[in-house]
Design a protein around this motif. Sequence first.
Motif, PDB file in Angstrom:
ATOM      1  N   ASN A  86       0.869  -1.177   0.000  1.00  0.00           N
ATOM      2  CA  ASN A  86       0.000   0.000   0.000  1.00  0.00           C
ATOM      3  C   ASN A  86       0.899   1.217   0.000  1.00  0.00           C
ATOM      4  OD1 ASN A  86       0.996   0.201   2.599  1.00  0.00           O
ATOM      5  ND2 ASN A  86      -0.864  -0.550   3.563  1.00  0.00           N
ATOM      6  N   ASN A  87       0.525   2.260   0.688  1.00  0.00           N
ATOM      7  CA  ASN A  87       1.340   3.474   0.708  1.00  0.00           C
ATOM      8  C   ASN A  87       2.735   3.239   1.264  1.00  0.00           C
ATOM      9  OD1 ASN A  87      -0.671   4.938  -0.462  1.00  0.00           O
ATOM     10  ND2 ASN A  87      -1.500   5.685   1.469  1.00  0.00           N
ATOM     11  N   SER A  88       2.893   2.231   2.132  1.00  0.00           N
ATOM     12  CA  SER A  88       4.209   1.941   2.709  1.00  0.00           C
ATOM     13  C   SER A  88       5.213   1.541   1.638  1.00  0.00           C
ATOM     14  CB  SER A  88       4.110   0.803   3.724  1.00  0.00           C
ATOM     15  OG  SER A  88       3.205   1.117   4.732  1.00  0.00           O
ATOM     16  N   TYR A  89       4.732   0.847   0.622  1.00  0.00           N
ATOM     17  CA  TYR A  89       5.616   0.317  -0.410  1.00  0.00           C
ATOM     18  C   TYR A  89       5.298   0.881  -1.792  1.00  0.00           C
ATOM     19  CZ  TYR A  89       6.830  -3.138   3.144  1.00  0.00           C
ATOM     20  OH  TYR A  89       7.247  -3.759   4.288  1.00  0.00           O
ATOM     21  N   LYS A  90       4.770   2.086  -1.837  1.00  0.00           N
ATOM     22  CA  LYS A  90       4.353   2.641  -3.129  1.00  0.00           C
ATOM     23  C   LYS A  90       5.520   2.958  -4.054  1.00  0.00           C
ATOM     24  CE  LYS A  90       4.072   7.319  -1.374  1.00  0.00           C
ATOM     25  NZ  LYS A  90       3.224   8.379  -0.938  1.00  0.00           N
ATOM     26  N   ASN A  91       6.724   3.115  -3.496  1.00  0.00           N
ATOM     27  CA  ASN A  91       7.882   3.479  -4.318  1.00  0.00           C
ATOM     28  C   ASN A  91       8.682   2.277  -4.805  1.00  0.00           C
ATOM     29  OD1 ASN A  91       7.347   6.243  -4.109  1.00  0.00           O
ATOM     30  ND2 ASN A  91       8.361   6.326  -2.130  1.00  0.00           N
ATOM     31  N   ILE A  92       8.167   1.084  -4.603  1.00  0.00           N
ATOM     32  CA  ILE A  92       8.864  -0.118  -5.055  1.00  0.00           C
ATOM     33  C   ILE A  92       8.497  -0.406  -6.512  1.00  0.00           C
ATOM     34  CG2 ILE A  92       9.066  -2.620  -4.794  1.00  0.00           C
ATOM     35  CD1 ILE A  92       8.620  -2.273  -1.815  1.00  0.00           C
ATOM     36  N   ASN A  93       9.522  -0.646  -7.319  1.00  0.00           N
ATOM     37  CA  ASN A  93       9.316  -1.097  -8.690  1.00  0.00           C
ATOM     38  C   ASN A  93       9.616  -2.586  -8.732  1.00  0.00           C
ATOM     39  OD1 ASN A  93       8.715   1.434 -10.045  1.00  0.00           O
ATOM     40  ND2 ASN A  93      10.800   1.976  -9.510  1.00  0.00           N
ATOM     41  N   LEU A  94       8.622  -3.378  -9.087  1.00  0.00           N
ATOM     42  CA  LEU A  94       8.760  -4.832  -9.106  1.00  0.00           C
ATOM     43  C   LEU A  94       8.823  -5.317 -10.548  1.00  0.00           C
ATOM     44  CD1 LEU A  94       6.911  -7.304  -6.839  1.00  0.00           C
ATOM     45  CD2 LEU A  94       7.220  -7.801  -9.247  1.00  0.00           C
ATOM     46  N   TYR A  95       9.889  -6.039 -10.855  1.00  0.00           N
ATOM     47  CA  TYR A  95      10.081  -6.598 -12.185  1.00  0.00           C
ATOM     48  C   TYR A  95      10.064  -8.115 -12.098  1.00  0.00           C
ATOM     49  CZ  TYR A  95      11.570  -1.907 -13.370  1.00  0.00           C
ATOM     50  OH  TYR A  95      11.615  -0.550 -13.547  1.00  0.00           O
ATOM     51  N   VAL A  96       9.227  -8.740 -12.884  1.00  0.00           N
ATOM     52  CA  VAL A  96       9.262 -10.186 -13.006  1.00  0.00           C
ATOM     53  C   VAL A  96      10.391 -10.505 -13.970  1.00  0.00           C
ATOM     54  CG1 VAL A  96       8.037 -12.226 -13.832  1.00  0.00           C
ATOM     55  CG2 VAL A  96       6.815 -10.501 -12.498  1.00  0.00           C
ATOM     56  N   VAL A  97      11.316 -11.369 -13.532  1.00  0.00           N
ATOM     57  CA  VAL A  97      12.449 -11.765 -14.361  1.00  0.00           C
ATOM     58  C   VAL A  97      12.410 -13.287 -14.464  1.00  0.00           C
ATOM     59  CG1 VAL A  97      14.938 -11.683 -14.677  1.00  0.00           C
ATOM     60  CG2 VAL A  97      13.785  -9.811 -13.498  1.00  0.00           C
ATOM     61  N   SER A  98      12.098 -13.775 -15.653  1.00  0.00           N
ATOM     62  CA  SER A  98      11.903 -15.213 -15.822  1.00  0.00           C
ATOM     63  C   SER A  98      12.512 -15.687 -17.128  1.00  0.00           C
ATOM     64  CB  SER A  98      10.402 -15.529 -15.802  1.00  0.00           C
ATOM     65  OG  SER A  98      10.176 -16.897 -16.030  1.00  0.00           O
ATOM     66  N   SER A  99      12.823 -16.961 -17.164  1.00  0.00           N
ATOM     67  CA  SER A  99      13.308 -17.550 -18.414  1.00  0.00           C
ATOM     68  C   SER A  99      12.136 -17.932 -19.312  1.00  0.00           C
ATOM     69  CB  SER A  99      14.178 -18.773 -18.124  1.00  0.00           C
ATOM     70  OG  SER A  99      13.456 -19.698 -17.346  1.00  0.00           O
ATOM     71  N   SER A 100      10.921 -17.839 -18.784  1.00  0.00           N
ATOM     72  CA  SER A 100       9.739 -18.177 -19.572  1.00  0.00           C
ATOM     73  C   SER A 100       9.490 -17.125 -20.653  1.00  0.00           C
ATOM     74  CB  SER A 100       8.505 -18.271 -18.677  1.00  0.00           C
ATOM     75  OG  SER A 100       7.344 -18.440 -19.479  1.00  0.00           O
ATOM     76  N   ILE A 101       9.317 -17.599 -21.877  1.00  0.00           N
ATOM     77  CA  ILE A 101       8.949 -16.702 -22.975  1.00  0.00           C
ATOM     78  C   ILE A 101       7.510 -16.961 -23.406  1.00  0.00           C
ATOM     79  CG2 ILE A 101      11.300 -16.332 -23.822  1.00  0.00           C
ATOM     80  CD1 ILE A 101      10.717 -18.500 -25.960  1.00  0.00           C
ATOM     81  N   ASP A 102       6.801 -17.717 -22.588  1.00  0.00           N
ATOM     82  CA  ASP A 102       5.396 -18.027 -22.844  1.00  0.00           C
ATOM     83  C   ASP A 102       4.576 -16.742 -22.737  1.00  0.00           C
ATOM     84  OD1 ASP A 102       2.690 -18.817 -22.674  1.00  0.00           O
ATOM     85  OD2 ASP A 102       3.242 -20.735 -21.770  1.00  0.00           O
ATOM     86  N   THR A 103       3.885 -16.391 -23.797  1.00  0.00           N
ATOM     87  CA  THR A 103       3.110 -15.142 -23.796  1.00  0.00           C
ATOM     88  C   THR A 103       2.033 -15.136 -22.719  1.00  0.00           C
ATOM     89  OG1 THR A 103       1.691 -16.003 -25.551  1.00  0.00           O
ATOM     90  CG2 THR A 103       3.515 -14.578 -26.218  1.00  0.00           C
ATOM     91  N   ARG A 104       1.549 -16.309 -22.305  1.00  0.00           N
ATOM     92  CA  ARG A 104       0.567 -16.355 -21.214  1.00  0.00           C
ATOM     93  C   ARG A 104       1.196 -15.871 -19.914  1.00  0.00           C
ATOM     94  NH1 ARG A 104      -1.149 -22.414 -22.336  1.00  0.00           N
ATOM     95  NH2 ARG A 104       1.098 -22.364 -22.475  1.00  0.00           N
ATOM     96  N   ASP A 105       2.437 -16.285 -19.641  1.00  0.00           N
ATOM     97  CA  ASP A 105       3.135 -15.813 -18.435  1.00  0.00           C
ATOM     98  C   ASP A 105       3.395 -14.310 -18.515  1.00  0.00           C
ATOM     99  OD1 ASP A 105       3.222 -18.316 -17.219  1.00  0.00           O
ATOM    100  OD2 ASP A 105       5.246 -18.763 -17.951  1.00  0.00           O
ATOM    101  N   ILE A 106       3.869 -13.857 -19.654  1.00  0.00           N
ATOM    102  CA  ILE A 106       4.180 -12.438 -19.839  1.00  0.00           C
ATOM    103  C   ILE A 106       2.929 -11.589 -19.663  1.00  0.00           C
ATOM    104  CG2 ILE A 106       4.987 -10.703 -21.502  1.00  0.00           C
ATOM    105  CD1 ILE A 106       6.772 -13.002 -22.694  1.00  0.00           C
TER     106      ILE A 106
END
Length: 133
Positions: A86-106
Motif C-alpha cells: 500500500n502506501n508503505s511500499y508505493k515506491n517499489i518497482n517490481l520486475y518479473v524476471v523469468s526464463s519463460s517466454i510463454d506469452t501467457r506468463d508475460i
Amino acid sequence: MSQNAQSICIIDDDNIYINLVKKIIEFKKLSRPILVFKNGKEALDFFVDSKENSKNEKVPQVILLDLNMPVMDGWEFLDEFSKIKNNSYKNINLYVVSSSIDTRDINRAKAIDIVSDYLTKPINLNDFEKILV
C-alpha cells in the motif's frame, strides 16, 4: 557510486543467476545494498516484518522476482505482496524476471498492477541500467 543508485532485492533460487546479477550490479555501481531471498516466502516475511516494525528505510526500491521457485513461487508472492503493498511500499518497482517466454506468463504478469515490467532471462546490462539508474 551514482547518486541515482537504488537498493535492490533479488528473489530467485538460482545461485548462478544471483551471483551474476550481483557482480554486474556491483561492477557497474548500479545499486547500494542487494538483498537476496531464495523463495517468495522468505521475501514476503521480510516485507511483512518491515511493515509491522516500521523498518521501511531498509526496504529496497527495486525487486527482481523469479516465477519458478520452491516453497512459494513468484505467482504466490505476487498475490500475497499485492495484499500488503500500500502506501508503505508505493515506491517499489517490481520486475518479473523469468526464463519463460510463454506469452501467457508475460501477459499474466503484466496484467498485475504491482508489476512494473516483465524481463526475460538473461537480462542484459541495458536492462539493469534502465531500471536502476
